[in-house]
Design a protein around this motif. Structure first.
Motif, PDB file in Angstrom:
ATOM      1  N   GLY A   1      -4.533   7.287   7.278  1.00 16.65           N
ATOM      2  CA  GLY A   1      -5.938   7.681   7.374  1.00 16.65           C
ATOM      3  C   GLY A   1      -6.342   8.628   6.258  1.00 16.65           C
ATOM      4  N   ASP A   2      -5.595   8.621   5.151  1.00 21.97           N
ATOM      5  CA  ASP A   2      -5.897   9.508   4.026  1.00 21.97           C
ATOM      6  C   ASP A   2      -6.954   8.837   3.143  1.00 21.97           C
ATOM      7  N   VAL A   3      -8.195   8.964   3.576  1.00 23.54           N
ATOM      8  CA  VAL A   3      -9.283   8.232   2.939  1.00 23.54           C
ATOM      9  C   VAL A   3      -9.519   8.694   1.503  1.00 23.54           C
ATOM     10  N   ALA A   4      -9.205   9.966   1.220  1.00 24.94           N
ATOM     11  CA  ALA A   4      -9.440  10.496  -0.130  1.00 24.94           C
ATOM     12  C   ALA A   4      -8.683   9.674  -1.174  1.00 24.94           C
ATOM     13  N   VAL A   5      -7.455   9.290  -0.854  1.00 25.80           N
ATOM     14  CA  VAL A   5      -6.667   8.486  -1.794  1.00 25.80           C
ATOM     15  C   VAL A   5      -7.341   7.130  -2.030  1.00 25.80           C
ATOM     16  N   LEU A   6      -7.809   6.529  -0.952  1.00 26.90           N
ATOM     17  CA  LEU A   6      -8.452   5.217  -1.081  1.00 26.90           C
ATOM     18  C   LEU A   6      -9.729   5.306  -1.903  1.00 26.90           C
ATOM     19  N   LYS A   7     -10.463   6.406  -1.726  1.00 30.42           N
ATOM     20  CA  LYS A   7     -11.768   6.519  -2.370  1.00 30.42           C
ATOM     21  C   LYS A   7     -11.670   6.723  -3.871  1.00 30.42           C
TER      22      LYS A   7
ATOM     23  N   ASP B   1       5.047  -5.077  11.905  1.00 35.10           N
ATOM     24  CA  ASP B   1       5.865  -6.177  11.382  1.00 35.10           C
ATOM     25  C   ASP B   1       6.189  -6.020   9.902  1.00 35.10           C
ATOM     26  N   HIS B   2       5.732  -4.940   9.270  1.00 36.23           N
ATOM     27  CA  HIS B   2       5.911  -4.790   7.823  1.00 36.23           C
ATOM     28  C   HIS B   2       6.449  -3.408   7.468  1.00 36.23           C
ATOM     29  N   PRO B   3       7.702  -3.125   7.842  1.00 39.27           N
ATOM     30  CA  PRO B   3       8.261  -1.792   7.559  1.00 39.27           C
ATOM     31  C   PRO B   3       8.257  -1.457   6.060  1.00 39.27           C
ATOM     32  N   GLN B   4       8.295  -2.488   5.198  1.00 36.53           N
ATOM     33  CA  GLN B   4       8.335  -2.237   3.755  1.00 36.53           C
ATOM     34  C   GLN B   4       7.064  -1.573   3.241  1.00 36.53           C
ATOM     35  N   TRP B   5       5.983  -1.597   4.039  1.00 37.86           N
ATOM     36  CA  TRP B   5       4.729  -0.993   3.588  1.00 37.86           C
ATOM     37  C   TRP B   5       4.868   0.512   3.354  1.00 37.86           C
ATOM     38  N   LYS B   6       5.886   1.133   3.986  1.00 37.53           N
ATOM     39  CA  LYS B   6       6.075   2.581   3.801  1.00 37.53           C
ATOM     40  C   LYS B   6       6.315   2.937   2.335  1.00 37.53           C
ATOM     41  N   GLN B   7       6.777   1.954   1.537  1.00 35.78           N
ATOM     42  CA  GLN B   7       7.077   2.226   0.126  1.00 35.78           C
ATOM     43  C   GLN B   7       5.820   2.199  -0.746  1.00 35.78           C
ATOM     44  N   ASN B   8       4.717   1.661  -0.225  1.00 32.46           N
ATOM     45  CA  ASN B   8       3.516   1.462  -1.042  1.00 32.46           C
ATOM     46  C   ASN B   8       2.538   2.617  -0.814  1.00 32.46           C
ATOM     47  N   PRO B   9       2.293   3.460  -1.861  1.00 38.58           N
ATOM     48  CA  PRO B   9       1.501   4.684  -1.657  1.00 38.58           C
ATOM     49  C   PRO B   9       0.074   4.404  -1.156  1.00 38.58           C
ATOM     50  N   VAL B  10      -0.572   3.367  -1.685  1.00 44.33           N
ATOM     51  CA  VAL B  10      -1.940   3.081  -1.226  1.00 44.33           C
ATOM     52  C   VAL B  10      -1.923   2.654   0.238  1.00 44.33           C
ATOM     53  N   ILE B  11      -0.982   1.771   0.566  1.00 49.70           N
ATOM     54  CA  ILE B  11      -0.897   1.278   1.941  1.00 49.70           C
ATOM     55  C   ILE B  11      -0.550   2.416   2.898  1.00 49.70           C
ATOM     56  N   GLN B  12       0.392   3.264   2.473  1.00 46.97           N
ATOM     57  CA  GLN B  12       0.795   4.358   3.347  1.00 46.97           C
ATOM     58  C   GLN B  12      -0.363   5.332   3.556  1.00 46.97           C
TER      59      GLN B  12
ATOM     60  N   ALA C   1     -10.260  -4.073   6.728  1.00 46.45           N
ATOM     61  CA  ALA C   1      -8.938  -4.155   6.108  1.00 46.45           C
ATOM     62  C   ALA C   1      -8.005  -3.085   6.679  1.00 46.45           C
ATOM     63  N   LEU C   2      -8.540  -1.890   6.922  1.00 45.18           N
ATOM     64  CA  LEU C   2      -7.717  -0.811   7.484  1.00 45.18           C
ATOM     65  C   LEU C   2      -7.287  -1.143   8.912  1.00 45.18           C
ATOM     66  N   ASP C   3      -8.203  -1.685   9.681  1.00 44.92           N
ATOM     67  CA  ASP C   3      -7.847  -2.075  11.054  1.00 44.92           C
ATOM     68  C   ASP C   3      -6.781  -3.166  11.050  1.00 44.92           C
ATOM     69  N   GLU C   4      -6.911  -4.105  10.111  1.00 50.26           N
ATOM     70  CA  GLU C   4      -5.921  -5.174  10.012  1.00 50.26           C
ATOM     71  C   GLU C   4      -4.559  -4.608   9.631  1.00 50.26           C
ATOM     72  N   LEU C   5      -4.589  -3.634   8.730  1.00 52.21           N
ATOM     73  CA  LEU C   5      -3.348  -3.014   8.278  1.00 52.21           C
ATOM     74  C   LEU C   5      -2.627  -2.364   9.459  1.00 52.21           C
ATOM     75  N   ARG C   6      -3.378  -1.648  10.268  1.00 48.09           N
ATOM     76  CA  ARG C   6      -2.774  -0.994  11.431  1.00 48.09           C
ATOM     77  C   ARG C   6      -2.257  -2.031  12.427  1.00 48.09           C
ATOM     78  N   ARG C   7      -3.008  -3.099  12.591  1.00 49.85           N
ATOM     79  CA  ARG C   7      -2.599  -4.140  13.532  1.00 49.85           C
ATOM     80  C   ARG C   7      -1.280  -4.790  13.096  1.00 49.85           C
TER      81      ARG C   7
ATOM     82  N   LYS D   1     -10.063  -1.205  -5.844  1.00 49.11           N
ATOM     83  CA  LYS D   1      -8.642  -1.450  -6.024  1.00 49.11           C
ATOM     84  C   LYS D   1      -7.904  -1.284  -4.691  1.00 49.11           C
ATOM     85  N   SER D   2      -8.293  -0.269  -3.933  1.00 50.63           N
ATOM     86  CA  SER D   2      -7.656  -0.055  -2.632  1.00 50.63           C
ATOM     87  C   SER D   2      -7.874  -1.264  -1.734  1.00 50.63           C
TER      88      SER D   2
END
Lengths: 447, 447
Positions: B108-114, B92-103, B82-88, B119-120
């Motif tokens: 690469g802030d794995v601590a937040v995801l963990k 095309d999705h500049p709006q992702w900057k607004q989403n804290p989990v996505i950002q 999922a992370l690799d897909e997100l980077r790929r 849910k992540s």
């Protein structure tokens, strides 16, 4: 060595079981375009070197149940079960008098229930079965089936399956298909009898589901039924359930109502080879006649309209089916073992390996041949009325994988213990031991 | 007739394929109580006339995936996808900057995801895949698998399965078990590679599921993924999913965390014969070490505490496993065909019938024997480096059911066209034609 040579000659000389299996397929169907379409489809996808050849794992066929494999009148049979359960349990639930749907059901006011069949069924199942474990529910269905009888046909409900469709199920399986039920009915309701009735094992029964909860009750792990519905396996839900349960797209779909439209589309649209079939109820004498305005479930409008464009076969029940229901046990007296061919469905209560064919053929007077799953066998059969003794049986001596050798051992051991037999009316043969216990259950092959 | 007699002698004289299969089971396991418990359990439930004998349809084994069949570090592999897909897809999705989990994921802030792995994962999958069809999703997983590599072991993720567990899967199947995955991972994610990687077909992969919607897009029926989660196949959800998917209770369960506790209880409590096994990660050198406080998923406390009372086998990875991962393709040069035994997994891209065993044994120098699925065969093998020619092959001449005769024809035809071979590193053998195209894919048998 002479004995060995004889046995070898027998191995080489005997026609393969399968080679004659297709001589007379689908005997309860009248000749015509519907029957021909089924036979042609199976031939083209199972003929090696045909451009439409399908590998065994892709031979997946899905069947609606209510109205496709058995009737759905006067009400869907699961609702008949729920109503019977309601009456059985009512004395212990005086509070049910306050619930209008439940009271209507108890009063036999079917019109109220029919306003929304699914909601009524859900409400009744909640009252009767929420909190029971899946094992308890299974037993209740089993008890009901063994006593309840259809009001018009006066037979057990699972004795009312359509013989022509049973033949289609068996015909497809003989050609390497896996057959699934994909029904709006409850998965746990159908699984109780689907294997015995249709030869479809529990993991191939797809249906509607209520929520379940895992609990440990007095040290025993149980799954308890909860109120409500998690998933309704109808209309657009059918392709979803098919994907989730099977993970492959079917190549053949059989239905009878608009509830099957999405399943037919998912199976056949922009997809070749594929096969779609609709059972059109046109026979009020032998069964029922309905489509646009059914007395029970089974409304059929859009799927019928689309059938020509989509190339779906429409079965005219009255015209296409020579027989509707399986013959009853009453005709047992007329049946004989002469020139009949059988395949084992169960040996000693331990089942059989799916693809392994343990067969038995009464090929000549007082003689049987067959296949153990690994080896051919043959020998004398002593038949006198309903008493039967087989053997000594001579067999070839090929070795096979352990599961098949197990089955061979069990089959030969059981055959040597046979002392009598009976038919059970649904093209099934039961071989019994000295105490009259069932040793082997077999299904008749069409040839 | 002399030729026939010779063939008969061959049929009778050859050891059955199966008879030697158990000579050295589970070679990647060190001798000890864990290995012995597996072997003893299989023996007692598959020995005819044992009081614990189980019919083939009851031989059902369920396996957790993450941490049981492959690692779950540094993160569950589906989250790596999922992370690799997100980077790929991020450009095309500049709006992702607004989403804290996505950002956080993009940073690469794995601590937040963990903080909440599930849910992540759900959030990321929603952003990356909602609206895609199941076919498109399948292709994305396939593309990712073919390029992504594990950060520590520098191998494709599906090249990191535990060899000892692969051997357990194969060992159980050789003894008539059906093997299922029952994982908290996404069903559609696992189905893409489970058949190639574990030999587990799509209908035997059980996992978490998101909502799907059936649509007809430009005349093509599709199932479109929707945002959200319909069912989480973890903890108490596992017995529920097992019941719904299989409809029978398993007799053997394999897990590694408290997420598998309910599945182990459902399989083994108040139930005999039954078998439960927990993989305890104790090997930081070769894999990872964790239980109470895992760096990724896989918390193991309660199941470990209950293991003794419940009689569950606890595998000490460091002590019990001789090898952790399958050998890599790099060691191909050391491998030879001498004295190896193989079973076909695919013939000409058309699969094989589940229970039919098409086998190939390099039994003597320059000689092969095998089983077509119906008949035994044998003949010369000309091996020179990576070039290989087989035949002419002499076969016995037994007839079998059509599906098996199909397979026999395809297998013999393919073998006669073989011109070279290669190993693929995961105990797989590929037989190639003149153009280097794969004719047959085989898996190595342990004997």
């Amino acid at each position: 060595m002479i004995g060995s040579v004889r046995r070898l000659a027998a191995v080489i000389g005997l026609l393969a079981v399968s080679a004659v299996a297709d001589a007379q397929p689908l005997p309860s169907w009248n000749d015509g375009p519907a029957k021909q379409a089924i036979v042609d489809f199976v031939a083209k996808v199972t003929t090696e070197d045909s451009p439409d050849f399908l590998a065994p794992q892709d031979r997946i066929a899905v069947f609606d149940n209510d109205g496709t494999l058995w009737p759905e009148n006067p009400l869907p049979f699961q609702l008949m079960f729920a109503l019977d359960e309601l009456r059985r349990l009512a004395p212990d639930h005086p509070q049910w008098k306050q619930n209008p749907v439940i009271q209507a059901a108890l009063d036999g006011d079917v019109a109220v229930l029919k306003k929304d069949l699914k909601k009524s069924l859900s409400e009744i199942l909640k009252e009767t079965h929420a909190g029971t474990t899946v094992d308890e529910f299974d037993q209740r269905v089993r008890d009901w089936l063994s006593t309840a009888r259809h009001p018009r046909f006066d037979r057990p409900y699972n004795g009312l399956t359509y013989l022509p469709m049973q033949e289609v199920l068996a015909y497809l399986r003989e050609h390497g298909f896996r057959t699934y039920i994909v029904s709006g009915g409850g998965k746990d309701f159908m699984r109780v009898w689907a294997e015995d009735t249709y030869g479809i094992p529990p993991e191939q029964v797809i249906g509607s589901m209520g929520p379940l909860q895992f609990e440990i009750r007095d040290g025993v792990p149980v799954l308890a039924r909860q109120a409500g519905i998690d998933f309704i396996d109808d209309k657009e839900g059918k392709p979803v359930a098919i994907h989730r349960s099977i993970g492959r797209r079917p190549v053949a779909a059989f239905g009878n109502s608009d509830g099957d439209l999405a399943m037919l589309q998912w199976t056949t649209m922009t997809r070749s080879p594929s096969f779609g079939l609709i059972v059109h109820h046109t026979d009020p004498e032998r069964e029922y006649a309905y489509d646009r305005d059914p007395a029970s479930s089974g409304k059929l409008v859009t799927a019928l309209e689309q059938s020509e464009q989509q190339g779906w076969v429409v079965v005219d029940m009255k015209r296409d089916w020579k027989t509707v229901f399986e013959t009853t046990a009453a005709s047992d007296g007329d049946m004989s073992l002469d020139a009949t061919n059988w395949i084992a469905e169960d040996i000693g209560g331990r089942g059989v390996v799916d693809i392994a064919q343990s067969t038995l053929s009464f090929d000549q007077p007082n003689h049987v041949t067959g296949n153990t799953a690994v080896n051919r066998f043959s020998g004398p059969a002593k038949i006198d009325g309903r008493s039967l003794q087989l053997g000594p049986l001579a067999t070839t001596r090929r070795a096979g994988p352990p599961a098949l050798m197990d089955q061979e051992n069990r089959f030969l051991k059981a055959l040597s213990a046979v002392r009598s037999y009976r038919f059970d009316g649904q093209r099934k043969l039961l071989l019994l031991d000295e105490q009259g216990q069932v040793l082997v259950k077999l299904a008749q092959l069409d040839r």
